[in-house]
Design a protein around this motif. Structure first.
Motif, PDB file in Angstrom:
ATOM      1  N   HIS A   1       0.833  -1.212   0.000  1.00 22.59           N
ATOM      2  CA  HIS A   1       0.000   0.000   0.000  1.00 22.59           C
ATOM      3  C   HIS A   1       0.867   1.262   0.000  1.00 22.59           C
ATOM      4  O   HIS A   1       0.613   2.199  -0.780  1.00 22.59           O
ATOM      5  CB  HIS A   1      -0.916  -0.024   1.220  1.00 22.59           C
ATOM      6  N   ARG A   2       1.906   1.289   0.819  1.00 21.89           N
ATOM      7  CA  ARG A   2       2.756   2.470   0.908  1.00 21.89           C
ATOM      8  C   ARG A   2       3.576   2.680  -0.359  1.00 21.89           C
ATOM      9  O   ARG A   2       4.012   3.804  -0.637  1.00 21.89           O
ATOM     10  CB  ARG A   2       3.674   2.353   2.129  1.00 21.89           C
ATOM     11  N   ALA A   3       3.766   1.596  -1.128  1.00 23.25           N
ATOM     12  CA  ALA A   3       4.486   1.721  -2.398  1.00 23.25           C
ATOM     13  C   ALA A   3       3.587   2.256  -3.509  1.00 23.25           C
ATOM     14  O   ALA A   3       4.033   2.385  -4.654  1.00 23.25           O
ATOM     15  CB  ALA A   3       5.064   0.367  -2.803  1.00 23.25           C
ATOM     16  N   GLY A   4       2.332   2.561  -3.183  1.00 21.99           N
ATOM     17  CA  GLY A   4       1.412   3.113  -4.171  1.00 21.99           C
ATOM     18  C   GLY A   4       0.565   2.090  -4.879  1.00 21.99           C
ATOM     19  O   GLY A   4      -0.163   2.424  -5.823  1.00 21.99           O
ATOM     20  N   MET A   5       0.623   0.826  -4.438  1.00 24.10           N
ATOM     21  CA  MET A   5      -0.197  -0.212  -5.037  1.00 24.10           C
ATOM     22  C   MET A   5      -1.603  -0.188  -4.415  1.00 24.10           C
ATOM     23  O   MET A   5      -1.766   0.129  -3.237  1.00 24.10           O
ATOM     24  CB  MET A   5       0.444  -1.589  -4.837  1.00 24.10           C
ATOM     25  N   GLU A   6      -2.577  -0.537  -5.228  1.00 23.71           N
ATOM     26  CA  GLU A   6      -3.952  -0.584  -4.735  1.00 23.71           C
ATOM     27  C   GLU A   6      -4.216  -1.940  -4.096  1.00 23.71           C
ATOM     28  O   GLU A   6      -3.775  -2.973  -4.602  1.00 23.71           O
ATOM     29  CB  GLU A   6      -4.929  -0.342  -5.888  1.00 23.71           C
ATOM     30  N   ILE A   7      -4.938  -1.940  -2.987  1.00 17.86           N
ATOM     31  CA  ILE A   7      -5.313  -3.173  -2.311  1.00 17.86           C
ATOM     32  C   ILE A   7      -6.800  -3.412  -2.555  1.00 17.86           C
ATOM     33  O   ILE A   7      -7.627  -2.516  -2.351  1.00 17.86           O
ATOM     34  CB  ILE A   7      -5.031  -3.100  -0.795  1.00 17.86           C
ATOM     35  N   GLY A   8      -7.149  -4.621  -3.003  1.00 21.19           N
ATOM     36  CA  GLY A   8      -8.534  -4.987  -3.250  1.00 21.19           C
ATOM     37  C   GLY A   8      -8.953  -6.167  -2.394  1.00 21.19           C
ATOM     38  O   GLY A   8      -8.121  -6.936  -1.912  1.00 21.19           O
ATOM     39  N   ALA A   9     -10.253  -6.304  -2.194  1.00 23.29           N
ATOM     40  CA  ALA A   9     -10.802  -7.377  -1.349  1.00 23.29           C
ATOM     41  C   ALA A   9     -11.013  -8.650  -2.157  1.00 23.29           C
ATOM     42  O   ALA A   9     -11.297  -8.605  -3.360  1.00 23.29           O
ATOM     43  CB  ALA A   9     -12.112  -6.918  -0.717  1.00 23.29           C
ATOM     44  N   HIS A  10     -10.903  -9.791  -1.457  1.00 22.77           N
ATOM     45  CA  HIS A  10     -11.027 -11.105  -2.106  1.00 22.77           C
ATOM     46  C   HIS A  10     -11.651 -12.109  -1.139  1.00 22.77           C
ATOM     47  O   HIS A  10     -11.313 -13.282  -1.171  1.00 22.77           O
ATOM     48  CB  HIS A  10      -9.631 -11.555  -2.553  1.00 22.77           C
ATOM     49  N   THR A  11     -12.557 -11.626  -0.275  1.00 26.67           N
ATOM     50  CA  THR A  11     -13.221 -12.368   0.802  1.00 26.67           C
ATOM     51  C   THR A  11     -12.246 -12.647   1.949  1.00 26.67           C
ATOM     52  O   THR A  11     -11.087 -12.229   1.920  1.00 26.67           O
ATOM     53  CB  THR A  11     -13.868 -13.692   0.337  1.00 26.67           C
ATOM     54  N   ILE A  12     -12.719 -13.407   2.946  1.00 30.55           N
ATOM     55  CA  ILE A  12     -11.878 -13.825   4.067  1.00 30.55           C
ATOM     56  C   ILE A  12     -11.163 -15.131   3.727  1.00 30.55           C
ATOM     57  O   ILE A  12      -9.941 -15.218   3.745  1.00 30.55           O
ATOM     58  CB  ILE A  12     -12.709 -14.011   5.355  1.00 30.55           C
ATOM     59  N   SER A  13     -11.944 -16.168   3.396  1.00 30.37           N
ATOM     60  CA  SER A  13     -11.388 -17.520   3.262  1.00 30.37           C
ATOM     61  C   SER A  13     -11.421 -18.065   1.845  1.00 30.37           C
ATOM     62  O   SER A  13     -11.218 -19.258   1.642  1.00 30.37           O
ATOM     63  CB  SER A  13     -12.131 -18.475   4.201  1.00 30.37           C
ATOM     64  N   HIS A  14     -11.713 -17.207   0.853  1.00 27.73           N
ATOM     65  CA  HIS A  14     -11.686 -17.600  -0.557  1.00 27.73           C
ATOM     66  C   HIS A  14     -12.707 -18.697  -0.888  1.00 27.73           C
ATOM     67  O   HIS A  14     -12.395 -19.649  -1.622  1.00 27.73           O
ATOM     68  CB  HIS A  14     -10.276 -18.069  -0.944  1.00 27.73           C
ATOM     69  N   PRO A  15     -13.948 -18.600  -0.422  1.00 28.85           N
ATOM     70  CA  PRO A  15     -14.944 -19.597  -0.829  1.00 28.85           C
ATOM     71  C   PRO A  15     -15.464 -19.291  -2.223  1.00 28.85           C
ATOM     72  O   PRO A  15     -15.416 -18.142  -2.687  1.00 28.85           O
ATOM     73  CB  PRO A  15     -16.053 -19.403   0.204  1.00 28.85           C
ATOM     74  N   ILE A  16     -15.956 -20.290  -2.904  1.00 32.29           N
ATOM     75  CA  ILE A  16     -16.689 -20.062  -4.145  1.00 32.29           C
ATOM     76  C   ILE A  16     -18.072 -19.567  -3.726  1.00 32.29           C
ATOM     77  O   ILE A  16     -18.852 -20.293  -3.106  1.00 32.29           O
ATOM     78  CB  ILE A  16     -16.745 -21.339  -4.991  1.00 32.29           C
ATOM     79  N   LEU A  17     -18.363 -18.320  -4.018  1.00 34.34           N
ATOM     80  CA  LEU A  17     -19.537 -17.655  -3.438  1.00 34.34           C
ATOM     81  C   LEU A  17     -20.841 -18.363  -3.783  1.00 34.34           C
ATOM     82  O   LEU A  17     -21.768 -18.406  -2.969  1.00 34.34           O
ATOM     83  CB  LEU A  17     -19.578 -16.196  -3.889  1.00 34.34           C
ATOM     84  N   ALA A  18     -20.926 -18.922  -4.994  1.00 34.99           N
ATOM     85  CA  ALA A  18     -22.161 -19.584  -5.398  1.00 34.99           C
ATOM     86  C   ALA A  18     -22.444 -20.843  -4.582  1.00 34.99           C
ATOM     87  O   ALA A  18     -23.566 -21.358  -4.609  1.00 34.99           O
ATOM     88  CB  ALA A  18     -22.110 -19.933  -6.888  1.00 34.99           C
ATOM     89  N   SER A  19     -21.446 -21.336  -3.850  1.00 40.08           N
ATOM     90  CA  SER A  19     -21.606 -22.584  -3.098  1.00 40.08           C
ATOM     91  C   SER A  19     -21.971 -22.354  -1.635  1.00 40.08           C
ATOM     92  O   SER A  19     -22.164 -23.315  -0.894  1.00 40.08           O
ATOM     93  CB  SER A  19     -20.315 -23.414  -3.168  1.00 40.08           C
ATOM     94  N   ILE A  20     -22.066 -21.082  -1.201  1.00 40.38           N
ATOM     95  CA  ILE A  20     -22.384 -20.807   0.194  1.00 40.38           C
ATOM     96  C   ILE A  20     -23.656 -19.964   0.276  1.00 40.38           C
ATOM     97  O   ILE A  20     -24.126 -19.428  -0.719  1.00 40.38           O
ATOM     98  CB  ILE A  20     -21.220 -20.107   0.919  1.00 40.38           C
ATOM     99  N   SER A  21     -24.198 -19.830   1.462  1.00 41.14           N
ATOM    100  CA  SER A  21     -25.444 -19.097   1.644  1.00 41.14           C
ATOM    101  C   SER A  21     -25.245 -17.608   1.422  1.00 41.14           C
ATOM    102  O   SER A  21     -24.113 -17.099   1.474  1.00 41.14           O
ATOM    103  CB  SER A  21     -25.995 -19.328   3.053  1.00 41.14           C
TER     104      SER A  21
END
Length: 302
Positions: A186-206
């Motif tokens: 982040h301090r080097a100027g790179m953008e940080i994006g979200a990718h969930t907590i535990s990397h589940p396949i979203l269609a497979s969970i509630s």
């Protein structure tokens, strides 16, 4: 009235960046290949921060040959190997991080790879994990076993998958970013994006679990870097298979600016910012790389 051109946006995707070649995964990019890619991208494209590119895409103000670079999952080599390369070439990138693996974590697929790679002898007994005794007598067989196991486990319920992985890999080597490395990106100027907590396949969970994964992952990252996280990457990323419109709606309601998929192609002015396509030109050699980039611009919208 002068019409604005609908110029396309290329978004590249990388996962790991190894320090050197891996004979079990020769297709996996290493530092030398990424160095070549960044040289070419910097020379031939206008590399932009992803959030800015998404905004300018909607405004139809993208420059010609606009491109974004993304790294996914949050591997430690993002900071150790990729970041120095990016800085040498003055290239900005977005790093999508699954927050639950920070500070000593290892993703389940990497635990599987490590277990098979390091197994002694010509056979591996995975009976406790439900796979029996498998032949790993040569590098080709080891790779085939790894591919089979990952394919068999990927779409299992998360709890079952983790339990079976634990039965084949009781110990693992941490491979993911530390909080300090995340801050350094982040301090080097790179953008940080979200990718969930535990990397589940979203269609497979509630729906409730998906909302919690999306919000919780983002909140942890924002707490660490003390800045807003605006972009999201869907785990696995295939539209209609790994995630659905309901998940895009969750992102909109939580105030994200956009999200990236793994559908190939280029984004255009009419593209939904929550269904942005990405791809990686894996070809070796400058000519093949640039040809693949050009062909990607011609693919129909996903």
């Amino acid at each position: 009235m002068k019409l604005k051109l609908q110029l396309p946006l290329s978004i590249l995707i990388y996962h790991r960046v190894l320090a050197g070649p891996d004979r079990l995964f020769p297709e996996q990019v290493d530092a030398r290949r990424v160095e070549q890619h960044m040289q070419l991208v910097h020379r031939w494209f206008r590399v932009m921060p992803l959030t800015e590119a998404v905004r300018r895409l909607a405004e139809r103000s993208l420059p010609p040959r606009a491109a974004c670079i993304t790294f996914v999952d949050g591997y430690a080599d993002s900071a150790e190997v990729a970041l120095p390369i990016l800085r040498r070439h003055g290239v900005n990138a977005t790093f999508f991080v699954a927050s639950g693996f920070l500070d000593g974590g290892c993703m389940w697929n990497d635990a599987v790879i490590e277990a098979v790679r390091n197994a002694p002898g010509d056979r591996i007994d995975l009976g406790r994990a439900g796979f029996g005794i498998l032949d790993i007598g040569c590098p080709v067989r080891r790779r085939a076993v790894i591919d089979m196991l990952i394919a068999a486990l990927k779409y299992l319920p998360p709890e079952e998958r983790i339990e079976r992985v634990k039965r084949m890999a009781q110990r693992f080597t941490p491979t993911m970013l530390s909080s300090d490395q995340l801050i350094a990106l982040h301090r080097a100027g790179m953008e940080i994006g979200a990718h969930t907590i535990s990397h589940p396949i979203l269609a497979s969970i509630s729906n409730a679990a998906a909302r919690a994964e999306i919000a919780g992952g983002r909140a942890r990252l924002q707490d660490i870097i003390q800045a807003e996280v605006k972009m999201f990457a869907y785990p696995n990323g295939r539209p209609g298979h790994d995630f659905e419109e309901r998940h895009a709606a969750m992102l909109r309601s939580q105030g994200f600016a956009g999200a990236v998929t793994t559908a190939w192609g280029a984004a255009r002015a009419g593209s939904d910012p929550f269904y942005l396509p990405r791809f990686t030109p894996w070809d070796r050699g400058a000519g093949r790389f640039l040809l693949r980039m050009a062909r990607n611009l011609l693919l129909p919208p996903a």
